[in-house]
Scaffold this motif. Structure first.
Motif, PDB file in Angstrom:
ATOM      1  N   UNK A   4       0.847  -1.204   0.000  1.00  0.00           N
ATOM      2  CA  UNK A   4       0.000   0.000   0.000  1.00  0.00           C
ATOM      3  C   UNK A   4       0.877   1.247   0.000  1.00  0.00           C
ATOM      4  N   UNK A   5       1.912   1.226   0.835  1.00  0.00           N
ATOM      5  CA  UNK A   5       2.830   2.365   0.917  1.00  0.00           C
ATOM      6  C   UNK A   5       3.509   2.595  -0.424  1.00  0.00           C
ATOM      7  N   UNK A   6       3.984   1.527  -1.072  1.00  0.00           N
ATOM      8  CA  UNK A   6       4.622   1.668  -2.388  1.00  0.00           C
ATOM      9  C   UNK A   6       3.687   2.359  -3.377  1.00  0.00           C
ATOM     10  N   UNK A   7       2.445   1.925  -3.399  1.00  0.00           N
ATOM     11  CA  UNK A   7       1.490   2.483  -4.375  1.00  0.00           C
ATOM     12  C   UNK A   7       1.126   3.922  -4.050  1.00  0.00           C
ATOM     13  N   UNK A   8       0.979   4.223  -2.755  1.00  0.00           N
ATOM     14  CA  UNK A   8       0.683   5.600  -2.373  1.00  0.00           C
ATOM     15  C   UNK A   8       1.850   6.515  -2.708  1.00  0.00           C
ATOM     16  N   UNK A   9       3.078   6.050  -2.486  1.00  0.00           N
ATOM     17  CA  UNK A   9       4.252   6.871  -2.765  1.00  0.00           C
ATOM     18  C   UNK A   9       4.457   7.079  -4.268  1.00  0.00           C
ATOM     19  N   UNK A  10       3.938   6.150  -5.070  1.00  0.00           N
ATOM     20  CA  UNK A  10       4.062   6.304  -6.519  1.00  0.00           C
ATOM     21  C   UNK A  10       3.181   7.424  -7.048  1.00  0.00           C
ATOM     22  N   UNK A  11       2.168   7.809  -6.268  1.00  0.00           N
ATOM     23  CA  UNK A  11       1.212   8.805  -6.758  1.00  0.00           C
ATOM     24  C   UNK A  11       1.135  10.066  -5.902  1.00  0.00           C
ATOM     25  N   UNK A  52      12.251  -1.083   6.418  1.00  0.00           N
ATOM     26  CA  UNK A  52      11.782  -1.147   5.040  1.00  0.00           C
ATOM     27  C   UNK A  52      10.644  -0.167   4.825  1.00  0.00           C
ATOM     28  N   UNK A  53       9.746  -0.069   5.811  1.00  0.00           N
ATOM     29  CA  UNK A  53       8.646   0.880   5.698  1.00  0.00           C
ATOM     30  C   UNK A  53       9.145   2.307   5.590  1.00  0.00           C
ATOM     31  N   UNK A  54      10.137   2.669   6.401  1.00  0.00           N
ATOM     32  CA  UNK A  54      10.703   4.012   6.342  1.00  0.00           C
ATOM     33  C   UNK A  54      11.364   4.245   4.994  1.00  0.00           C
ATOM     34  N   UNK A  55      12.084   3.242   4.495  1.00  0.00           N
ATOM     35  CA  UNK A  55      12.767   3.397   3.211  1.00  0.00           C
ATOM     36  C   UNK A  55      11.765   3.541   2.064  1.00  0.00           C
ATOM     37  N   UNK A  56      10.585   2.982   2.230  1.00  0.00           N
ATOM     38  CA  UNK A  56       9.547   3.144   1.214  1.00  0.00           C
ATOM     39  C   UNK A  56       8.893   4.523   1.273  1.00  0.00           C
ATOM     40  N   UNK A  57       9.117   5.241   2.370  1.00  0.00           N
ATOM     41  CA  UNK A  57       8.589   6.594   2.444  1.00  0.00           C
ATOM     42  C   UNK A  57       7.644   6.868   3.593  1.00  0.00           C
ATOM     43  N   UNK A  58       7.523   5.914   4.545  1.00  0.00           N
ATOM     44  CA  UNK A  58       6.685   6.179   5.714  1.00  0.00           C
ATOM     45  C   UNK A  58       7.340   7.252   6.577  1.00  0.00           C
ATOM     46  N   UNK A  59       6.524   8.000   7.304  1.00  0.00           N
ATOM     47  CA  UNK A  59       7.028   9.084   8.135  1.00  0.00           C
ATOM     48  C   UNK A  59       7.395   8.638   9.538  1.00  0.00           C
ATOM     49  N   UNK A  61      10.688  15.294  -4.885  1.00  0.00           N
ATOM     50  CA  UNK A  61       9.562  14.987  -3.985  1.00  0.00           C
ATOM     51  C   UNK A  61      10.050  14.322  -2.700  1.00  0.00           C
ATOM     52  N   UNK A  62       9.671  14.896  -1.557  1.00  0.00           N
ATOM     53  CA  UNK A  62      10.084  14.384  -0.261  1.00  0.00           C
ATOM     54  C   UNK A  62       8.871  14.104   0.609  1.00  0.00           C
ATOM     55  N   UNK A  63       9.019  13.157   1.510  1.00  0.00           N
ATOM     56  CA  UNK A  63       7.988  12.950   2.516  1.00  0.00           C
ATOM     57  C   UNK A  63       8.073  14.074   3.544  1.00  0.00           C
ATOM     58  N   UNK A  64       7.076  14.139   4.406  1.00  0.00           N
ATOM     59  CA  UNK A  64       7.056  15.160   5.455  1.00  0.00           C
ATOM     60  C   UNK A  64       8.310  15.077   6.320  1.00  0.00           C
ATOM     61  N   UNK A  65       8.658  13.878   6.739  1.00  0.00           N
ATOM     62  CA  UNK A  65       9.809  13.718   7.615  1.00  0.00           C
ATOM     63  C   UNK A  65      11.109  14.022   6.890  1.00  0.00           C
TER      64      UNK A  65
END
Length: 240
Positions: free
Chosen positions: A69-76, A95-102, A161-165
């Motif tokens: 889910x995280x991969x797909x959300x980060x793709x868009x 792995x979750x953080x590396x995928x872009x979780x905050x 493009x960056x995540x919030x964190x």
């Protein structure tokens, strides 16, 4: 409990109805509007239909796990994500953080802790940074530009493009470009003293930042000082 000053919608995605009910109640007490999804596919559908301000996302779910889910959300897009992990497995969390979780929380958790972390991410997303942190709503250092009000980072004219964190960490370094920040100091700047995040998580966010800027030609955006921490690099493109 501190109430959220503005209405925010939080999507809680977990296959355990008890956990969803617990978090929806706790978030509601904090003044947040919470909606639910019982699996990964439903989470994606709800994220698209309801446009929440943040998603609390369980890693282990049926039909589609939280990492996918995280991969797909980060793709868009850059929807803020707080992971829930059902086991104390650092591999999953990193792995979750590396995928872009905050951020992440390990089960069993305190609902107050989840709400506190949600509020911290929302503050970084929506709150105007202090005036002392920037001049003219932008921070510029060589080829790096941070639009602190628009939460946008650019290398020359290329938006990165960056995540919030990720953005918050880079802004922390850019405000004081000569200062070396320890990992603990970075965590304190993001969340406040005493917040339970591992050094490994900070390193993962830094690795993400370097990889994203390297793709744009900015291989020197962050400098490591071994045994001390990190500071802003020269941002000239040297070594790209």
């Amino acid at each position: 409990m501190i109430l959220c000053p503005m209405p925010r919608t939080i999507l809680v995605a977990d296959d355990d109805p008890h956990i969803r009910q617990l978090l929806v109640f706790a978030l509601g007490k904090a003044g947040l509007d919470a909606i639910e999804a019982e699996d990964g596919e439903a989470a994606l559908e709800a994220a698209e239909a309801r446009r929440p301000d943040l998603i609390v996302l369980d890693i282990n779910m049926p039909r589609m796990d939280g990492l996918e889910v995280c991969r797909r959300l980060r793709a868009s897009g850059e929807l803020p994500i707080l992971f829930l992990s059902s086991r104390d497995d650092e591999i999953d969390r990193v792995l979750g953080i590396e995928l872009g979780a905050d951020d992440y929380v390990v089960k069993p958790f305190s609902p107050r802790e989840v709400v506190a972390r949600v509020m911290a991410i929302l503050r970084r997303t929506h709150a105007r940074p202090p005036a002392a942190d920037h001049v003219g709503a932008a921070i510029r250092h060589a080829r790096l530009t941070l639009d602190v009000e628009g939460w946008q980072a650019r290398w020359d004219e290329t938006e990165v493009p960056l995540t919030v964190t990720e953005f918050s960490i880079l802004r922390t370094l850019a405000v004081m470009p000569g200062k070396v920040f320890s990992r603990d100091a970075i965590i304190d700047r993001l969340h406040g003293p005493g917040f339970a995040i591992t050094d490994r998580t900070v390193d993962s966010h830094i690795r993400n930042l370097r990889a994203k800027f390297a793709q744009a030609g900015g291989a020197d955006v962050i400098e490591t000082r071994p045994g001390i921490g990190y500071r802003l690099g020269t941002c000239t493109g040297a070594g790209a």
